[in-house]
Design an enzyme around this catalytic site. Structure first.
Site, PDB file in Angstrom:
ATOM      1  N   ASP A  69      -2.404  31.369  24.709  1.00 49.23           N
ATOM      2  CA  ASP A  69      -2.376  30.531  23.504  1.00 49.23           C
ATOM      3  C   ASP A  69      -3.620  30.728  22.642  1.00 49.23           C
ATOM      4  O   ASP A  69      -4.664  31.176  23.120  1.00 49.23           O
ATOM      5  CB  ASP A  69      -2.307  29.051  23.892  1.00 49.23           C
ATOM      6  CG  ASP A  69      -0.945  28.635  24.401  1.00 49.23           C
ATOM      7  OD1 ASP A  69      -0.096  29.509  24.637  1.00 49.23           O
ATOM      8  OD2 ASP A  69      -0.740  27.417  24.575  1.00 49.23           O
ATOM      9  N   ASP A  70      -3.475  30.349  21.375  1.00 46.45           N
ATOM     10  CA  ASP A  70      -4.576  30.167  20.416  1.00 46.45           C
ATOM     11  C   ASP A  70      -5.121  31.444  19.786  1.00 46.45           C
ATOM     12  O   ASP A  70      -6.099  31.388  19.043  1.00 46.45           O
ATOM     13  CB  ASP A  70      -5.745  29.396  21.041  1.00 46.45           C
ATOM     14  CG  ASP A  70      -5.365  27.984  21.449  1.00 46.45           C
ATOM     15  OD1 ASP A  70      -4.195  27.606  21.236  1.00 46.45           O
ATOM     16  OD2 ASP A  70      -6.225  27.267  21.984  1.00 46.45           O
ATOM     17  N   HIS A 119       2.679  28.839  17.356  1.00 48.19           N
ATOM     18  CA  HIS A 119       1.784  27.816  17.912  1.00 48.19           C
ATOM     19  C   HIS A 119       1.182  26.980  16.782  1.00 48.19           C
ATOM     20  O   HIS A 119       0.048  26.519  16.881  1.00 48.19           O
ATOM     21  CB  HIS A 119       0.689  28.491  18.740  1.00 48.19           C
ATOM     22  CG  HIS A 119       0.027  27.596  19.749  1.00 48.19           C
ATOM     23  ND1 HIS A 119       0.709  26.668  20.503  1.00 48.19           N
ATOM     24  CD2 HIS A 119      -1.278  27.491  20.128  1.00 48.19           C
ATOM     25  CE1 HIS A 119      -0.132  26.045  21.303  1.00 48.19           C
ATOM     26  NE2 HIS A 119      -1.351  26.512  21.089  1.00 48.19           N
ATOM     27  N   HIS A 214      -5.631  31.282  27.813  1.00 45.15           N
ATOM     28  CA  HIS A 214      -6.011  31.454  26.407  1.00 45.15           C
ATOM     29  C   HIS A 214      -6.777  32.764  26.237  1.00 45.15           C
ATOM     30  O   HIS A 214      -7.720  33.027  26.995  1.00 45.15           O
ATOM     31  CB  HIS A 214      -6.886  30.285  25.942  1.00 45.15           C
ATOM     32  CG  HIS A 214      -6.198  28.959  25.999  1.00 45.15           C
ATOM     33  ND1 HIS A 214      -6.037  28.258  27.182  1.00 45.15           N
ATOM     34  CD2 HIS A 214      -5.611  28.210  25.024  1.00 45.15           C
ATOM     35  CE1 HIS A 214      -5.387  27.133  26.934  1.00 45.15           C
ATOM     36  NE2 HIS A 214      -5.117  27.077  25.637  1.00 45.15           N
TER      37      HIS A 214
END
Length: 244
Positions: A69-70, A119, A214
């Site tokens: 993620d991110d 996201h 992440h």
């Protein structure tokens, strides 16, 4: 939606409390318990309290999903190098403004056969307090960036922080997204010690698990190096979320 059923249950309980003329403290206790369940449901995506999210794959094969993620970030190319060296495909849930900041890295993610998901555009810290229309705007803006820079569309969506509520549920439904959760949370953005992150992940490895990490730090990269060795030693393969 489990939330609607729980509200009905709560109201029925209040009717019974009133009928039996229970004390005021019983109402207070009921309200506290109701609030606790709602808060828990908002932050634990595995409960599926507000949104039915995909949190695992039913499989008899020893396989897990690596999700990040991110990103994309300055660290993402190192992650991609490592995954390529090990011939592993992963799923990246990308933030719109990060895609704009690192367009070539995002294009590389796609070119190398990885799966991408939405996201939101800004990954706002106020995600849980946004209106349904604002959440839709966040999702749609990210979709626009994904299409413009990556020339692809995706129906995969991961809620920032794993937070869900009625507004987010409505936004997911209106934008036609498939909510993706996890059942192995590395907490790599919170835990400092790489060994603790590694142990937290590996102790929960089972068939069909979806691992949340992440691609935002060298720390997580180091953990991934050891994790890939672990998976190889334990004869685990990997799958991407679009193959569930």
């Amino acid at each position: 939606m489990k939330h609607n059923l729980f509200i009905l249950f709560y109201l029925l309980c209040n009717v019974f409390i009133y009928a039996f003329q229970a004390g005021f403290w019983v109402y207070i206790l009921g309200f506290v318990l109701f609030s606790a369940v709602v808060i828990w449901g908002s932050f634990d995506i595995q409960l599926g309290y507000f949104v039915n999210s995909l949190t695992h794959k039913r499989t008899k094969i020893k396989e897990v999903a690596l999700t990040f993620d991110d990103g994309p970030t300055e660290f993402t190319p190192k992650f991609l190098d490592l995954l390529k060296e090990n011939n592993i495909k992963a799923t990246f849930f990308c933030i719109g403004k990060q895609i704009e900041k690192y367009p070539e890295t995002f294009q590389r993610i796609i070119a190398e056969g990885h799966t991408v998901g939405n996201h939101t555009f800004s990954h706002s810290k106020n995600t849980g307090f946004l209106s349904a229309s604002k959440m839709m705007e966040e999702i749609e803006r990210c979709d626009e960036v994904i299409l413009k820079i990556g020339e692809i569309k995706t129906n995969l969506y991961r809620p920032p922080f794993g937070v869900t509520n009625p507004n987010i549920a409505k936004a997911i439904r209106k934008t036609g997204k498939k909510s993706i959760g996890w059942n192995v949370r590395s907490l790599d953005t919170v835990i400092i010690d790489e060994k603790k992150i590694y142990k937290r992940i590996t102790k929960n490895i089972k068939k069909g698990r979806i691992i949340l990490m992440h691609d935002t730090s060298g720390k997580t990269y180091n953990v991934l190096v050891d994790l890939l060795l672990f998976l190889k030693q334990k004869n685990y393969s990997t799958f991407t979320i679009d193959n569930i």
